[in-house]
Write a protein that holds these residues in place. Sequence first.
Motif, short mmCIF file in Angstrom:
data_model
loop_
_atom_site.label_atom_id
_atom_site.label_comp_id
_atom_site.label_asym_id
_atom_site.label_seq_id
_atom_site.Cartn_x
_atom_site.Cartn_y
_atom_site.Cartn_z
N ALA A 115 0.83 -1.21 0.00
CA ALA A 115 0.00 0.00 0.00
C ALA A 115 0.86 1.26 0.00
CB ALA A 115 -0.93 -0.01 1.22
N LEU A 116 1.99 1.22 0.72
CA LEU A 116 2.89 2.37 0.76
C LEU A 116 3.45 2.66 -0.63
CD1 LEU A 116 4.44 4.53 2.32
CD2 LEU A 116 6.20 2.81 2.81
N LYS A 117 3.80 1.61 -1.37
CA LYS A 117 4.31 1.80 -2.73
C LYS A 117 3.25 2.46 -3.61
CE LYS A 117 7.61 -2.05 -2.69
NZ LYS A 117 7.96 -3.37 -3.27
N LYS A 118 2.00 2.05 -3.46
CA LYS A 118 0.93 2.62 -4.26
C LYS A 118 0.65 4.07 -3.87
CE LYS A 118 -1.03 -1.93 -5.10
NZ LYS A 118 -2.09 -2.90 -4.82
N PHE A 119 0.81 4.38 -2.59
CA PHE A 119 0.67 5.76 -2.15
C PHE A 119 1.74 6.63 -2.79
CE2 PHE A 119 2.23 9.06 0.75
CZ PHE A 119 1.10 9.87 0.83
N LEU A 120 2.97 6.12 -2.84
CA LEU A 120 4.07 6.86 -3.44
C LEU A 120 3.90 7.01 -4.95
CD1 LEU A 120 7.06 5.35 -1.42
CD2 LEU A 120 6.04 7.63 -1.16
N SER A 124 3.93 10.61 -6.72
CA SER A 124 4.81 10.94 -7.84
C SER A 124 4.08 10.80 -9.18
CB SER A 124 6.04 10.01 -7.83
OG SER A 124 6.68 10.02 -6.58
N PHE A 125 2.78 10.98 -9.15
CA PHE A 125 1.94 10.72 -10.33
C PHE A 125 2.35 11.56 -11.53
CE2 PHE A 125 -1.85 11.35 -12.96
CZ PHE A 125 -2.23 10.03 -13.16
N ARG A 126 2.74 12.79 -11.29
CA ARG A 126 3.09 13.67 -12.40
C ARG A 126 4.27 13.11 -13.20
NH1 ARG A 126 4.33 20.18 -11.76
NH2 ARG A 126 4.48 20.64 -13.99
N PHE A 127 5.22 12.52 -12.52
CA PHE A 127 6.39 11.96 -13.19
C PHE A 127 6.13 10.55 -13.72
CE2 PHE A 127 10.21 9.24 -12.78
CZ PHE A 127 10.98 9.82 -13.78
N LEU A 128 5.37 9.76 -12.96
CA LEU A 128 5.21 8.34 -13.30
C LEU A 128 4.01 8.04 -14.18
CD1 LEU A 128 6.00 6.76 -9.80
CD2 LEU A 128 7.52 6.93 -11.79
N ASN A 129 3.16 9.02 -14.41
CA ASN A 129 1.91 8.78 -15.13
C ASN A 129 2.13 8.07 -16.47
OD1 ASN A 129 -0.85 9.02 -15.96
ND2 ASN A 129 -0.26 10.80 -17.15
N VAL A 244 8.65 2.12 -12.87
CA VAL A 244 7.84 2.61 -11.74
C VAL A 244 8.37 2.02 -10.43
CG1 VAL A 244 5.54 2.61 -10.68
CG2 VAL A 244 5.78 2.99 -13.15
N ASP A 245 8.60 0.71 -10.41
CA ASP A 245 9.09 0.04 -9.20
C ASP A 245 10.44 0.61 -8.76
OD1 ASP A 245 6.86 -1.55 -9.08
OD2 ASP A 245 7.80 -3.27 -10.07
N LYS A 246 11.32 0.84 -9.72
CA LYS A 246 12.65 1.37 -9.41
C LYS A 246 12.54 2.75 -8.77
CE LYS A 246 17.17 2.36 -11.47
NZ LYS A 246 17.98 2.35 -12.73
N GLN A 247 11.70 3.60 -9.35
CA GLN A 247 11.53 4.95 -8.80
C GLN A 247 10.93 4.93 -7.41
OE1 GLN A 247 12.68 7.73 -10.08
NE2 GLN A 247 11.85 8.98 -8.42
N ILE A 248 9.95 4.04 -7.20
CA ILE A 248 9.30 3.94 -5.88
C ILE A 248 10.29 3.41 -4.84
CG2 ILE A 248 7.49 2.77 -4.58
CD1 ILE A 248 6.58 5.04 -6.50
N ASN A 249 11.11 2.46 -5.21
CA ASN A 249 12.12 1.94 -4.28
C ASN A 249 13.11 3.02 -3.87
OD1 ASN A 249 11.07 -0.68 -4.21
ND2 ASN A 249 12.24 -1.33 -5.99
N ILE A 250 13.45 3.91 -4.81
CA ILE A 250 14.34 5.02 -4.49
C ILE A 250 13.69 5.94 -3.46
CG2 ILE A 250 15.40 7.12 -5.42
CD1 ILE A 250 15.84 5.59 -8.05
N LEU A 251 12.39 6.22 -3.65
CA LEU A 251 11.67 7.07 -2.71
C LEU A 251 11.57 6.43 -1.33
CD1 LEU A 251 8.75 8.33 -4.99
CD2 LEU A 251 10.77 9.63 -4.26
N ILE A 252 11.40 5.11 -1.29
CA ILE A 252 11.31 4.41 -0.01
C ILE A 252 12.64 4.47 0.75
CG2 ILE A 252 11.02 2.13 1.06
CD1 ILE A 252 8.96 1.49 -1.08
N GLU A 253 13.72 4.31 0.00
CA GLU A 253 15.05 4.35 0.64
C GLU A 253 15.38 5.72 1.21
OE1 GLU A 253 17.74 3.02 -2.34
OE2 GLU A 253 17.05 0.92 -2.26
N LYS A 254 14.80 6.75 0.60
CA LYS A 254 15.03 8.10 1.11
C LYS A 254 14.35 8.28 2.48
CE LYS A 254 15.60 10.50 -3.31
NZ LYS A 254 15.08 11.55 -4.20
#
Length: 254
Positions: A115-120, A124-129, A244-254
């Motif tokens: 769920a956290l990944k989907k929230f992120l 980041s919808f503008r970039f990941l859309n 998308v997964d790669k970008q979300i993982n980067i956000l989680i690590e931050k």
Amino acid sequence: MLGNLGTAIWASQSVLLGIICGYLISKSSTVMDDLVYGSIIGVIIMVFIDIYASALIGYSFMREFQGYSKLIYFNEYSDSIFYLLIALFPFGMVFCIYFLSLIMGHKLHILNSNALKKFLVFKSFRFLNQFLCCSKKVFYMCVFYLTIFEVTNILNIKTELVYLKTIFISIGYLCMYFVIRDSCMSLQNFIITKFGKVAYARISFLIVVISLFLMFKITVMGLIIINAFLNKKMNIRLTQINIVDKQINILIEK
């Protein structure tokens, strides 16, 4: 406005949609897959709720939409507008419940990892859309449904059960939207990757939009064929999901 009974009926509908969205949010699926499943189930729930609501309180959103569709100047499009409104209503409800649930869950710190990944993703919808898409399984499921939908129209197979007909056609419109949307995104991503020109992607999108107005069915078939080719040769759908997964993982690590 609807009284205690009417409020209870519509509240039960919202509860069911909320349970469905909560289940989908917790799964390790893509956001677009969740919206496809949620919207399809939402159509079925809302049509059956409408059966009981109209019988008990005399109000029916289907009759309401039918009234709206008759306001269209070109009567030949009134049926299409009617089914389109029925398809969009649960889609909008599911999207709002899904999105607001993620926001509320994040505020309360109760989101699991999926769920956290989907929230992120939404954050980041503008970039990941442009990279959001359905999985292969869901995409080809929608294509298969559209094939059945078109075959029944060609063979003029009809049912006298109004609610069953409504569900069948409305789900067909939903599948058509997701197929067209996904195919256009994949085509644009391929053009940008191949030529490195965003302008080319925009031109191709404009051509697709014009083609949809001039020869809708042929354009949809062409988009499906192109997308199937890109999936076969480049696995472009999996590539988009991995981005998308790669970008979300980067956000989680931050």
